[in-house]
Design a protein around this motif. Structure first.
Motif, PDB file in Angstrom:
ATOM      1  N   GLY A 126       0.828  -1.203   0.000  1.00 34.25           N
ATOM      2  CA  GLY A 126       0.000   0.000   0.000  1.00 34.25           C
ATOM      3  C   GLY A 126       0.857   1.245   0.000  1.00 34.25           C
ATOM      4  O   GLY A 126       2.092   1.194   0.072  1.00 34.25           O
ATOM      5  N   SER A 127       0.201   2.392  -0.073  1.00 34.65           N
ATOM      6  CA  SER A 127       0.916   3.664  -0.148  1.00 34.65           C
ATOM      7  C   SER A 127       1.051   4.287   1.234  1.00 34.65           C
ATOM      8  O   SER A 127       0.393   3.879   2.202  1.00 34.65           O
ATOM      9  N   THR A 128       1.897   5.288   1.316  1.00 32.89           N
ATOM     10  CA  THR A 128       1.978   6.095   2.528  1.00 32.89           C
ATOM     11  C   THR A 128       0.648   6.821   2.738  1.00 32.89           C
ATOM     12  O   THR A 128      -0.212   6.843   1.854  1.00 32.89           O
ATOM     13  N   GLY A 159      -2.160  15.453   4.417  1.00 30.93           N
ATOM     14  CA  GLY A 159      -3.082  16.110   5.335  1.00 30.93           C
ATOM     15  C   GLY A 159      -3.964  15.188   6.138  1.00 30.93           C
ATOM     16  O   GLY A 159      -4.822  15.644   6.896  1.00 30.93           O
ATOM     17  N   VAL A 160      -3.805  13.876   5.994  1.00 25.80           N
ATOM     18  CA  VAL A 160      -4.641  12.907   6.711  1.00 25.80           C
ATOM     19  C   VAL A 160      -3.807  12.253   7.810  1.00 25.80           C
ATOM     20  O   VAL A 160      -2.727  11.717   7.528  1.00 25.80           O
ATOM     21  N   PRO A 161      -4.280  12.264   9.069  1.00 23.12           N
ATOM     22  CA  PRO A 161      -3.511  11.594  10.132  1.00 23.12           C
ATOM     23  C   PRO A 161      -3.356  10.112   9.826  1.00 23.12           C
ATOM     24  O   PRO A 161      -4.269   9.457   9.329  1.00 23.12           O
ATOM     25  N   VAL A 162      -2.194   9.575  10.125  1.00 25.47           N
ATOM     26  CA  VAL A 162      -1.899   8.196   9.787  1.00 25.47           C
ATOM     27  C   VAL A 162      -2.851   7.231  10.501  1.00 25.47           C
ATOM     28  O   VAL A 162      -3.194   6.165   9.974  1.00 25.47           O
ATOM     29  N   GLU A 163      -3.342   7.634  11.689  1.00 24.43           N
ATOM     30  CA  GLU A 163      -4.223   6.762  12.466  1.00 24.43           C
ATOM     31  C   GLU A 163      -5.587   6.576  11.803  1.00 24.43           C
ATOM     32  O   GLU A 163      -6.287   5.591  12.074  1.00 24.43           O
ATOM     33  N   THR A 164      -5.970   7.524  10.958  1.00 23.06           N
ATOM     34  CA  THR A 164      -7.283   7.439  10.311  1.00 23.06           C
ATOM     35  C   THR A 164      -7.192   7.218   8.806  1.00 23.06           C
ATOM     36  O   THR A 164      -8.222   7.193   8.134  1.00 23.06           O
ATOM     37  N   ASP A 165      -5.993   7.046   8.294  1.00 19.48           N
ATOM     38  CA  ASP A 165      -5.846   6.842   6.843  1.00 19.48           C
ATOM     39  C   ASP A 165      -6.371   5.459   6.458  1.00 19.48           C
ATOM     40  O   ASP A 165      -5.947   4.432   7.018  1.00 19.48           O
ATOM     41  N   VAL A 166      -7.304   5.427   5.512  1.00 15.23           N
ATOM     42  CA  VAL A 166      -7.960   4.163   5.133  1.00 15.23           C
ATOM     43  C   VAL A 166      -6.962   3.157   4.584  1.00 15.23           C
ATOM     44  O   VAL A 166      -7.017   1.959   4.901  1.00 15.23           O
ATOM     45  N   ASN A 167      -6.019   3.609   3.762  1.00 16.08           N
ATOM     46  CA  ASN A 167      -5.047   2.686   3.157  1.00 16.08           C
ATOM     47  C   ASN A 167      -4.154   2.053   4.216  1.00 16.08           C
ATOM     48  O   ASN A 167      -3.922   0.835   4.212  1.00 16.08           O
ATOM     49  N   SER A 187       9.534   9.562  -4.541  1.00 16.10           N
ATOM     50  CA  SER A 187      10.935   9.978  -4.451  1.00 16.10           C
ATOM     51  C   SER A 187      11.239  11.143  -5.389  1.00 16.10           C
ATOM     52  O   SER A 187      12.283  11.779  -5.263  1.00 16.10           O
ATOM     53  N   TRP A 188      10.366  11.381  -6.328  1.00 13.68           N
ATOM     54  CA  TRP A 188      10.599  12.337  -7.412  1.00 13.68           C
ATOM     55  C   TRP A 188       9.801  13.605  -7.107  1.00 13.68           C
ATOM     56  O   TRP A 188       8.567  13.560  -6.993  1.00 13.68           O
ATOM     57  N   ASP A 189      10.485  14.728  -6.980  1.00 12.42           N
ATOM     58  CA  ASP A 189       9.789  15.975  -6.654  1.00 12.42           C
ATOM     59  C   ASP A 189       8.718  16.321  -7.683  1.00 12.42           C
ATOM     60  O   ASP A 189       7.681  16.903  -7.357  1.00 12.42           O
ATOM     61  N   PHE A 190       8.924  15.932  -8.931  1.00 13.74           N
ATOM     62  CA  PHE A 190       7.937  16.137  -9.988  1.00 13.74           C
ATOM     63  C   PHE A 190       6.611  15.462  -9.643  1.00 13.74           C
ATOM     64  O   PHE A 190       5.523  16.015  -9.834  1.00 13.74           O
ATOM     65  N   HIS A 191       6.688  14.260  -9.096  1.00 15.86           N
ATOM     66  CA  HIS A 191       5.487  13.523  -8.700  1.00 15.86           C
ATOM     67  C   HIS A 191       4.850  14.121  -7.448  1.00 15.86           C
ATOM     68  O   HIS A 191       3.609  14.185  -7.336  1.00 15.86           O
ATOM     69  N   VAL A 192       5.690  14.517  -6.500  1.00 14.14           N
ATOM     70  CA  VAL A 192       5.165  15.090  -5.260  1.00 14.14           C
ATOM     71  C   VAL A 192       4.341  16.337  -5.555  1.00 14.14           C
ATOM     72  O   VAL A 192       3.199  16.477  -5.099  1.00 14.14           O
ATOM     73  N   LEU A 193       4.902  17.229  -6.345  1.00  7.90           N
ATOM     74  CA  LEU A 193       4.236  18.498  -6.629  1.00  7.90           C
ATOM     75  C   LEU A 193       3.096  18.348  -7.626  1.00  7.90           C
ATOM     76  O   LEU A 193       2.038  18.971  -7.476  1.00  7.90           O
ATOM     77  N   GLY A 194       3.297  17.472  -8.653  1.00  6.89           N
ATOM     78  CA  GLY A 194       2.301  17.357  -9.709  1.00  6.89           C
ATOM     79  C   GLY A 194       1.229  16.323  -9.448  1.00  6.89           C
ATOM     80  O   GLY A 194       0.027  16.609  -9.516  1.00  6.89           O
ATOM     81  N   ALA A 195       1.638  15.089  -9.122  1.00  5.93           N
ATOM     82  CA  ALA A 195       0.668  14.001  -8.950  1.00  5.93           C
ATOM     83  C   ALA A 195      -0.011  14.046  -7.579  1.00  5.93           C
ATOM     84  O   ALA A 195      -1.237  13.931  -7.473  1.00  5.93           O
ATOM     85  N   LEU A 196       0.794  14.230  -6.496  1.00  8.17           N
ATOM     86  CA  LEU A 196       0.210  14.278  -5.158  1.00  8.17           C
ATOM     87  C   LEU A 196      -0.393  15.635  -4.838  1.00  8.17           C
ATOM     88  O   LEU A 196      -1.328  15.740  -4.045  1.00  8.17           O
ATOM     89  N   GLY A 197       0.179  16.673  -5.436  1.00  8.91           N
ATOM     90  CA  GLY A 197      -0.322  18.027  -5.183  1.00  8.91           C
ATOM     91  C   GLY A 197      -0.062  18.495  -3.770  1.00  8.91           C
ATOM     92  O   GLY A 197      -0.911  19.146  -3.152  1.00  8.91           O
ATOM     93  N   THR A 198       1.102  18.148  -3.240  1.00  8.26           N
ATOM     94  CA  THR A 198       1.438  18.566  -1.881  1.00  8.26           C
ATOM     95  C   THR A 198       2.850  19.139  -1.867  1.00  8.26           C
ATOM     96  O   THR A 198       3.508  19.261  -2.921  1.00  8.26           O
ATOM     97  N   THR A 199       3.331  19.468  -0.691  1.00 10.51           N
ATOM     98  CA  THR A 199       4.661  20.060  -0.588  1.00 10.51           C
ATOM     99  C   THR A 199       5.720  18.979  -0.405  1.00 10.51           C
ATOM    100  O   THR A 199       5.416  17.845   0.007  1.00 10.51           O
ATOM    101  N   LEU A 200       6.947  19.353  -0.677  1.00 14.96           N
ATOM    102  CA  LEU A 200       8.045  18.409  -0.489  1.00 14.96           C
ATOM    103  C   LEU A 200       8.195  18.027   0.984  1.00 14.96           C
ATOM    104  O   LEU A 200       8.491  16.868   1.310  1.00 14.96           O
ATOM    105  N   GLU A 201       7.962  18.994   1.878  1.00 12.78           N
ATOM    106  CA  GLU A 201       8.084  18.713   3.310  1.00 12.78           C
ATOM    107  C   GLU A 201       6.992  17.750   3.784  1.00 12.78           C
ATOM    108  O   GLU A 201       7.238  16.837   4.580  1.00 12.78           O
ATOM    109  N   GLU A 202       5.753  17.955   3.285  1.00 12.34           N
ATOM    110  CA  GLU A 202       4.660  17.074   3.686  1.00 12.34           C
ATOM    111  C   GLU A 202       4.907  15.648   3.203  1.00 12.34           C
ATOM    112  O   GLU A 202       4.607  14.684   3.911  1.00 12.34           O
TER     113      GLU A 202
END
Length: 527
Positions: free
Chosen positions: A74-76, A80-88, A106-121
């Motif tokens: 499964g994925s991380t 923005g979702v607490p790990v304790e309540t993440d369905v996956n 691992s790829w900043d391109f995916h983090v920013l484009g596909a996930l739509g979140t920040t590198l820190e998150e």
């Protein structure tokens, strides 16, 4: 001797290949087979994605595995979702396994484009997800998705994602060539760089889009990886994954690493065919190590050499991986090919060299006419026996008539009327079918079953027609290839003619005659 862990993802990544779908029962069967052979990890699926995978984890939990550990994939956690309540994450826990495989970006391109979140998150998602599962007492394998592409784009950030997994307590960190575009040299250089900075055992997960998944996997092991992921037969997304049927023998036999138990290597060919059967995929004949053609020899020079020493044209003994040597006879053959086939069939070769040459020229002429004995070894063995072994035909055709009636708004009617001689008796019968070839097959079986009851076990399993001279249109010569099985073995036979019925008859007769020969119904005794 270094130990390399073998992690199989056939049941998850392999099932993502086009045309492949395993039932939950199929997945259990494959998992038990992999466990029997000594695989270290079996990735069962993604429990958060579909009910079938959860059903698999429920079923496999009732079996006590001897060697392998089943992992849930499964994925991380989501941004923005607490790990304790993440369905996956919770679905991985509910799978009831002791090992989790998490993938993250691992790829900043995916983090920013596909996930739509920040590198820190993204870093927080990786660390918190791994730490949560570790806190539940699970072993965690972290798959760094798109790692090599990410490293090329932003090496500092790609390495930071790995360190986040390590801080979370990851037991293994797996570098993934997800797009399958890396070259062995560049991949190995990256692995060596990572090995110098990450103090956790490293793994490799390669896709085959550049047809380099096996080469990249071996290069990664040479560079320090001790955990290898792949699939049986290379099944997987797009062009597939690293083929474990090639990776394992290369690591064990060529590189000297310990993988699965040495005695299990001899079951690799059987495993390959078992998985292809459950996947409803034809086995790839030209697959290295385990394919039917992997140790097949056709050229006369090659065969002459292997009769002296098989090492001349074989890189390993085929028995080491459970395969076998095959010698083909065709227009490229020499006398060595015939000699080998006679030895293989335990036939007496007491004829002159001139007669052998005559038979060889006859075979080459038949191939010139369109016969293909490589896929029809049943017809070829009968040809040899008829020439030299005083073979007696189990039956003889006296006459054959096919009736086809086509009326408007009515199905086509086909009937075959056949007269055969069997021993000193004449049999005259007829049968219908849904087409002329089916009617012919039915009539032949009906005529012979009283003499040879074993025919009832023989079933036509494949029927192929190939037009050999397309430019001749409807008058072209056709080649008919038939595959027949009796529940224990299968064999191929061939027929060639400008008339498709005659070509089909030739192949059908050989299919029955060869089956009777192997079951003791066709006489090969000397008169």
């Amino acid at each position: 001797m270094a130990v390399v862990e073998i992690y199989d993802t056939t049941l998850r990544d392999g099932s993502q290949g086009e045309g492949i779908s395993f039932s939950a029962g199929d997945k259990v069967k494959i998992a038990l087979k992999l466990d029997q052979l000594g695989f270290h990890y079996i990735e069962g699926g993604w429990p958060g994605s579909n009910p079938k995978d959860m059903d698999f984890f429920r079923r496999i939990g009732s079996h006590r595995l001897q060697n392998a550990r089943v992992t849930a994939f499964g994925s991380t956690r989501r941004p923005g979702v607490p790990v304790e309540t993440d369905v996956n994450i919770q679905s991985i826990v509910s799978a009831g396994v002791s090992v989790a495989t998490l993938f993250g970006k691992s790829w900043d391109f995916h983090v920013l484009g596909a996930l739509g979140t920040t590198l820190e998150e993204n870093l927080a998602m990786i660390q918190e997800s791994v730490a949560y599962l570790k806190g539940r007492g699970m072993m965690v394998i972290y798959d760094a998705e798109h790692f090599f592409d990410g490293f090329k784009a932003n090496p500092e950030y790609a390495l930071a994602t790995l360190q986040a997994a390590v801080r979370g307590g990851a037991d293994r960190v797996v570098l993934c060539d997800t797009n399958g575009g890396s070259l062995p040299g560049e991949l190995a250089a990256v692995v060596r760089r990572v090995a110098g900075e990450v103090r956790v055992p490293l793994g490799i997960h390669c896709h085959n889009d550049g047809e380099l998944a096996v080469a990249n996997t071996l290069a990664a092991v040479e560079a320090g990886v001790t955990h290898v992921q792949g699939t049986i037969n290379g099944y997987g997304e797009r062009c597939g994954n690293a083929n474990l049927c090639s990776v394992i023998p290369n690591l064990a036999l060529k590189c000297g690493h310990a993988t699965i138990p040495r005695e299990s290597l001899a079951q690799l060919t059987e495993l390959s065919r078992y998985v292809s059967e459950l996947a409803n995929m034809h086995p790839a004949n030209h697959q290295p190590f385990v394919g039917a053609s992997a140790f097949a020899h056709k050229g006369g020079v090659h065969v002459s050499a292997i009769l002296k020493d098989a090492r001349t044209y074989e890189h390993i003994d085929p028995a080491l991986v459970g395969n076998r040597r095959r010698v083909l006879v065709s227009e490229l053959s020499g006398l060595s090919n015939l000699l080998y086939k006679y030895q293989e069939l335990n036939l007496d070769l007491d004829t002159s060299k001139e007669e052998n040459r005559r038979l060889l020229e006859e075979i080459k002429e038949l191939e010139h006419q369109g016969y293909q004995f490589e896929g029809a070894e049943g017809s070829f063995e009968l040809l040899l026996r008829r020439a030299y072994d005083h073979y007696r035909e189990p039956f003889k055709l006296e006459s054959l008539r096919i009736i086809i009636e086509l009326k408007e708004n009515s199905p086509v009617y086909s009937e075959a009327i056949i007269k055969l001689t069997v021993g000193d008796q004449v049999v005259h019968t007829a049968a219908e079918g849904n087409g002329p070839v089916n009617a012919l097959d039915n009539a032949l079986r009906k005529a012979l079953e009283g003499f040879y009851p074993e025919i009832r076990r023989m079933q036509l399993t494949d029927y192929k027609v190939r037009v050999l001279d397309e430019k001749d249109g409807t008058g072209a010569v056709v080649r008919v290839l038939i595959e027949t099985g009796d529940g224990e073995r299968s064999w191929g036979t061939v027929g060639v003619s400008p008339n498709i019925i005659e070509a089909s008859w030739q192949a059908l007769v050989d299919s029955i005659a060869y089956g009777l020969l192997k079951n003791g119904g066709g006489s090969k005794e000397r008169p």
